[in-house]
Design a protein around this motif. Sequence first.
Motif, PDB file in Angstrom:
ATOM      1  N   GLU A 633       0.862  -1.180   0.000  1.00  0.00           N
ATOM      2  CA  GLU A 633       0.000   0.000   0.000  1.00  0.00           C
ATOM      3  C   GLU A 633       0.894   1.224   0.000  1.00  0.00           C
ATOM      4  O   GLU A 633       1.990   1.219   0.565  1.00  0.00           O
ATOM      5  CB  GLU A 633      -0.910  -0.004   1.237  1.00  0.00           C
ATOM      6  CG  GLU A 633      -1.956   1.093   1.257  1.00  0.00           C
ATOM      7  CD  GLU A 633      -2.833   1.032   2.489  1.00  0.00           C
ATOM      8  OE1 GLU A 633      -3.697   1.911   2.632  1.00  0.00           O
ATOM      9  OE2 GLU A 633      -2.657   0.099   3.334  1.00  0.00           O
ATOM     10  N   ALA A 634       0.426   2.287  -0.689  1.00  0.00           N
ATOM     11  CA  ALA A 634       1.194   3.532  -0.743  1.00  0.00           C
ATOM     12  C   ALA A 634       0.232   4.705  -0.845  1.00  0.00           C
ATOM     13  O   ALA A 634      -0.871   4.581  -1.375  1.00  0.00           O
ATOM     14  CB  ALA A 634       2.161   3.524  -1.909  1.00  0.00           C
ATOM     15  N   ASP A 635       0.638   5.819  -0.302  1.00  0.00           N
ATOM     16  CA  ASP A 635      -0.109   7.073  -0.507  1.00  0.00           C
ATOM     17  C   ASP A 635       0.874   8.099  -1.023  1.00  0.00           C
ATOM     18  O   ASP A 635       1.916   7.749  -1.572  1.00  0.00           O
ATOM     19  CB  ASP A 635      -0.830   7.501   0.785  1.00  0.00           C
ATOM     20  CG  ASP A 635       0.137   7.758   1.927  1.00  0.00           C
ATOM     21  OD1 ASP A 635       1.350   7.832   1.676  1.00  0.00           O
ATOM     22  OD2 ASP A 635      -0.318   7.868   3.108  1.00  0.00           O
ATOM     23  N   ASN A 636       0.621   9.350  -0.813  1.00  0.00           N
ATOM     24  CA  ASN A 636       1.459  10.389  -1.390  1.00  0.00           C
ATOM     25  C   ASN A 636       2.845  10.455  -0.761  1.00  0.00           C
ATOM     26  O   ASN A 636       3.805  10.922  -1.411  1.00  0.00           O
ATOM     27  CB  ASN A 636       0.785  11.754  -1.245  1.00  0.00           C
ATOM     28  CG  ASN A 636      -0.458  11.855  -2.107  1.00  0.00           C
ATOM     29  OD1 ASN A 636      -0.559  11.169  -3.141  1.00  0.00           O
ATOM     30  ND2 ASN A 636      -1.409  12.669  -1.699  1.00  0.00           N
ATOM     31  N   THR A 637       2.970   9.994   0.495  1.00  0.00           N
ATOM     32  CA  THR A 637       4.275  10.127   1.166  1.00  0.00           C
ATOM     33  C   THR A 637       4.761   8.843   1.804  1.00  0.00           C
ATOM     34  O   THR A 637       5.920   8.747   2.183  1.00  0.00           O
ATOM     35  CB  THR A 637       4.203  11.206   2.262  1.00  0.00           C
ATOM     36  OG1 THR A 637       3.194  10.838   3.206  1.00  0.00           O
ATOM     37  CG2 THR A 637       3.885  12.571   1.668  1.00  0.00           C
ATOM     38  N   ARG A 638       3.891   7.856   1.985  1.00  0.00           N
ATOM     39  CA  ARG A 638       4.285   6.673   2.746  1.00  0.00           C
ATOM     40  C   ARG A 638       4.077   5.396   1.924  1.00  0.00           C
ATOM     41  O   ARG A 638       3.243   5.366   1.024  1.00  0.00           O
ATOM     42  CB  ARG A 638       3.495   6.581   4.039  1.00  0.00           C
ATOM     43  CG  ARG A 638       3.765   7.728   5.007  1.00  0.00           C
ATOM     44  CD  ARG A 638       2.868   7.562   6.228  1.00  0.00           C
ATOM     45  NE  ARG A 638       1.466   7.509   5.880  1.00  0.00           N
ATOM     46  CZ  ARG A 638       0.506   7.019   6.665  1.00  0.00           C
ATOM     47  NH1 ARG A 638       0.823   6.478   7.823  1.00  0.00           N
ATOM     48  NH2 ARG A 638      -0.758   7.022   6.285  1.00  0.00           N
ATOM     49  N   VAL A 639       4.855   4.373   2.339  1.00  0.00           N
ATOM     50  CA  VAL A 639       4.716   3.060   1.714  1.00  0.00           C
ATOM     51  C   VAL A 639       4.611   1.996   2.802  1.00  0.00           C
ATOM     52  O   VAL A 639       5.119   2.169   3.917  1.00  0.00           O
ATOM     53  CB  VAL A 639       5.907   2.736   0.801  1.00  0.00           C
ATOM     54  CG1 VAL A 639       5.904   3.618  -0.425  1.00  0.00           C
ATOM     55  CG2 VAL A 639       7.231   2.874   1.559  1.00  0.00           C
ATOM     56  N   LEU A 640       3.927   0.914   2.442  1.00  0.00           N
ATOM     57  CA  LEU A 640       3.785  -0.215   3.370  1.00  0.00           C
ATOM     58  C   LEU A 640       4.313  -1.466   2.690  1.00  0.00           C
ATOM     59  O   LEU A 640       3.829  -1.855   1.627  1.00  0.00           O
ATOM     60  CB  LEU A 640       2.319  -0.412   3.764  1.00  0.00           C
ATOM     61  CG  LEU A 640       1.982  -1.719   4.510  1.00  0.00           C
ATOM     62  CD1 LEU A 640       2.719  -1.799   5.841  1.00  0.00           C
ATOM     63  CD2 LEU A 640       0.473  -1.848   4.707  1.00  0.00           C
ATOM     64  N   PHE A 641       5.341  -2.061   3.322  1.00  0.00           N
ATOM     65  CA  PHE A 641       5.878  -3.345   2.866  1.00  0.00           C
ATOM     66  C   PHE A 641       5.652  -4.387   3.967  1.00  0.00           C
ATOM     67  O   PHE A 641       5.824  -4.111   5.166  1.00  0.00           O
ATOM     68  CB  PHE A 641       7.390  -3.249   2.590  1.00  0.00           C
ATOM     69  CG  PHE A 641       7.723  -2.431   1.385  1.00  0.00           C
ATOM     70  CD1 PHE A 641       7.811  -3.025   0.125  1.00  0.00           C
ATOM     71  CD2 PHE A 641       7.964  -1.064   1.499  1.00  0.00           C
ATOM     72  CE1 PHE A 641       8.129  -2.264  -0.984  1.00  0.00           C
ATOM     73  CE2 PHE A 641       8.274  -0.308   0.384  1.00  0.00           C
ATOM     74  CZ  PHE A 641       8.361  -0.898  -0.866  1.00  0.00           C
ATOM     75  N   SER A 642       5.304  -5.594   3.579  1.00  0.00           N
ATOM     76  CA  SER A 642       5.193  -6.718   4.516  1.00  0.00           C
ATOM     77  C   SER A 642       5.635  -7.961   3.790  1.00  0.00           C
ATOM     78  O   SER A 642       5.037  -8.349   2.788  1.00  0.00           O
ATOM     79  CB  SER A 642       3.756  -6.857   5.026  1.00  0.00           C
ATOM     80  OG  SER A 642       3.655  -7.900   5.972  1.00  0.00           O
ATOM     81  N   PHE A 643       6.696  -8.613   4.269  1.00  0.00           N
ATOM     82  CA  PHE A 643       7.270  -9.726   3.523  1.00  0.00           C
ATOM     83  C   PHE A 643       7.992 -10.667   4.494  1.00  0.00           C
ATOM     84  O   PHE A 643       8.459 -10.246   5.557  1.00  0.00           O
ATOM     85  CB  PHE A 643       8.269  -9.195   2.486  1.00  0.00           C
ATOM     86  CG  PHE A 643       9.373  -8.345   3.066  1.00  0.00           C
ATOM     87  CD1 PHE A 643      10.613  -8.927   3.368  1.00  0.00           C
ATOM     88  CD2 PHE A 643       9.184  -6.993   3.328  1.00  0.00           C
ATOM     89  CE1 PHE A 643      11.615  -8.157   3.890  1.00  0.00           C
ATOM     90  CE2 PHE A 643      10.199  -6.245   3.860  1.00  0.00           C
ATOM     91  CZ  PHE A 643      11.430  -6.815   4.156  1.00  0.00           C
ATOM     92  N   PRO A 644       8.091 -11.950   4.137  1.00  0.00           N
ATOM     93  CA  PRO A 644       8.876 -12.877   4.953  1.00  0.00           C
ATOM     94  C   PRO A 644      10.331 -12.465   4.933  1.00  0.00           C
ATOM     95  O   PRO A 644      10.851 -11.955   3.920  1.00  0.00           O
ATOM     96  CB  PRO A 644       8.663 -14.227   4.272  1.00  0.00           C
ATOM     97  CG  PRO A 644       7.380 -14.068   3.522  1.00  0.00           C
ATOM     98  CD  PRO A 644       7.351 -12.636   3.071  1.00  0.00           C
ATOM     99  N   LEU A 645      10.999 -12.697   6.024  1.00  0.00           N
ATOM    100  CA  LEU A 645      12.377 -12.216   6.168  1.00  0.00           C
ATOM    101  C   LEU A 645      13.315 -12.812   5.133  1.00  0.00           C
ATOM    102  O   LEU A 645      14.295 -12.187   4.719  1.00  0.00           O
ATOM    103  CB  LEU A 645      12.898 -12.561   7.580  1.00  0.00           C
ATOM    104  CG  LEU A 645      12.233 -11.801   8.744  1.00  0.00           C
ATOM    105  CD1 LEU A 645      12.724 -12.368  10.064  1.00  0.00           C
ATOM    106  CD2 LEU A 645      12.523 -10.314   8.651  1.00  0.00           C
ATOM    107  N   HIS A 646      13.017 -14.030   4.695  1.00  0.00           N
ATOM    108  CA  HIS A 646      13.973 -14.701   3.799  1.00  0.00           C
ATOM    109  C   HIS A 646      13.665 -14.444   2.322  1.00  0.00           C
ATOM    110  O   HIS A 646      14.254 -15.056   1.450  1.00  0.00           O
ATOM    111  CB  HIS A 646      13.956 -16.209   4.050  1.00  0.00           C
ATOM    112  CG  HIS A 646      12.612 -16.825   3.784  1.00  0.00           C
ATOM    113  ND1 HIS A 646      11.608 -16.808   4.696  1.00  0.00           N
ATOM    114  CD2 HIS A 646      12.136 -17.475   2.689  1.00  0.00           C
ATOM    115  CE1 HIS A 646      10.551 -17.433   4.184  1.00  0.00           C
ATOM    116  NE2 HIS A 646      10.851 -17.845   2.954  1.00  0.00           N
ATOM    117  N   THR A 647      12.754 -13.527   2.021  1.00  0.00           N
ATOM    118  CA  THR A 647      12.399 -13.248   0.625  1.00  0.00           C
ATOM    119  C   THR A 647      12.817 -11.838   0.263  1.00  0.00           C
ATOM    120  O   THR A 647      13.369 -11.097   1.073  1.00  0.00           O
ATOM    121  CB  THR A 647      10.890 -13.409   0.424  1.00  0.00           C
ATOM    122  OG1 THR A 647      10.196 -12.477   1.257  1.00  0.00           O
ATOM    123  CG2 THR A 647      10.437 -14.827   0.779  1.00  0.00           C
TER     124      THR A 647
END
Length: 758
Positions: A633-647
């Motif tokens: 997810e992203a807006d005008n100033t921020r981003v959201l990342f969620s991922f397994p540590l080994h990827t």
Amino acid sequence: MTFGFCLSVTLLLLVWSTAKCVPVPDGAVHMECHDRYFKMAVDLSFAEGELRFEAVDETGVHPILKQYAAKCGYSIVPLPGHVELRASYFSCHTDNKGDQVFTFNFNLIVMHEGREVTYAVSKTCSPSLPWSPREVTCELNYMEVSVRSEVSCPSGTKKDDWNSLKAAHSSTTSDWQVMFHRAEEQLLPMNLSEARKQDYVLDLTDGRLLFRTPYGQPESFSTEVDGVPVEVVHATLFSRQSWVVLMVDMVAACSMFEGSYDHSGYVVWKTTAALYPSHDATQINIGFNGRLVTQPTAMERGYIIDKDNSTILISIPYNAEEAQRKSFVTGDLYEYYTFNFYLEQILVDDDHVETRVQSHRTLVTSLLPHAVFSDNLTVLEERIFSVYLRDVPEDVELAAVQLNGHEFTIPLTNASMHTVTEVVQPNSTHGYSLRVPFDSPVVINKFSKEDAVFQYSLDIIFTLTVMPENEPFYHLTSVVALFTDVSSPVFDAVCSESGISFKLDHQPFHYLWEISIGSDLLTSELAAQHGYIMSNSSQSLLLHVPLFTHGYEYKNVTLKEYFGTFEILVRDHETSEIQSSTVKTCPFNTTTELIVCSTDGRMTVVADLSPVVSSGVIPARTSLIREHCGPIEADNTRVLFSFPLHTCGSIIKVGRGNVTYRNEISYNKNNAVSTNTSERVTVQCTYPLAGLHRLFSVFRFESDAAGVGSINYPAQPQTGLHSPKTRYLPVFHPRAQNVRFPRVQHNSGVIRGPNGWS
């Protein structure tokens, strides 16, 4: 021969002055004048041990010992709480003025503080009733008969009279002599000196001739009249003057019935109206402690006077108000009742000559069991054992109390948690109220996990003593308090902007459990270590858990909000097994930046790119090291990342005691991809190595604790991008489902995976 004494006032005062120096304490001695005797009662609490009496007259001081008392007209009667001395108006050392004024002088000798102290007592009495022609007194230890000295001729002469006269007439001496008759046997006469040596007293006052003898003399005899045991002494006093014989017949007959207890609530004493042949009973009066009561009054008080032919039966209720009660210990507690009984019979013979017979008897019931009861008055809500010990006799005191083996003497100290209060009851008894809090160290408590029942128990031994003997006996009782449906602690939880607040209202049984955060016991030290705000009073426990402190689990993270969950565990105090838990999940507004390193091997990052947006960076086009790993997810100033540590190209670095998983957020400037690493945002999660399980043997991630994350921004002064900053978000969560990942290999401390991990 003279039958009286000439008193020397000077000598009497000399003897008396030696004892008068010590006054008798108030209330210690009580003196009374009665119709035919003087009474002195001495309180036993006044004396330390035994006490003694001495009679005082112009000849000196005369100890009143047992045999001497019976001879001289004294009776010493031990009664509950006091000792009573009764003295006949004609007793040996009494100053007699005309048979109307009698003065008694005694020494009372007691032990006080280890030494003998002598008190002088004196009393002058006058009889309230005129003397009858013949007076007979049946005391406890002697018989006494007195007749008027004026002799009138009887209306007839009996055969026994002629027999006595014959023996008197044959006497060769003119001195007074006494001859005893025993049943059908007539004994040889003896002179008065010889009679006195055998403890007989014969005396002549201004108007009366007196004869007194102890019971059981050889010249007396026992018989039974109408089923009543009787002791009789028949003495004839005579003197031969030339051809004239002066003879006085002195007869005393007393009922020797000791009394009985019929187990129906009555003490029974009996005598006979046929003590004196040819006499008719005209009046019977009963009394106690020397005081007569009228027959209507006696009936009102429950006394029963029956006459069976010539046998007189007196039945007295054992608990009559005149009874003197006494406790007695023989294993258990018993009681007996003593009656200072007094019976007066008025008899008239054929010549209308009156005989007054007065009998003094101490009647005692058999030992009667006396039960002391204890009532459990405990109210569970008060959380105090309340036990009332009742029906304790007046002469019994509580000396000590044992609580589950712990001994406490009475009175209790002011510092004691327990209280004992004496309670006076209207029925001449008293009681004691014992209160012991449930949380007292002496109380035994037990919890049944299977039944969810909590039990408090208290075994009590009351030690009571009978006074004044200090004879102990014991009353045992046990009390139990049960609390059912006892449950483990339950917290109330509320959400706030800054975190989650928990509240626990303390209950009495909560000490059976422990409160923990994960595996760590919740203490003030732990709260300070992790930044919790905790206050613990006797009423409640308050715990505020700020966001981003140890123990949180974060889920459903978006750029708008995320959910934080915190769990408090309740463990068994003995086994540490988890019994219950309080879990609270709250929504929180997502801040400008956020990183979560979860125990299941996932990194979730909200990064703030506002400093570089003005340089043409489009947040939605950013990516991790692996370009296909774009933001969720992203807006005008921020981003959201969620991922397994080994990827997504994560770099794994093993350090001393920890493992770090690092990745980078790359972004484009002016639609051109930057290859300058200083323009990338570094995100990483570090886990303690000790908390990772089977890291290099299986393809899965498993951690005991959440990792510590950080977001490092590149320095870009021209755009105002500040120096690297870090948000640490340790998160507690029970061991998650295992997540598999490729086998890794060591390479200069950097762990790289296949397929292009970089």
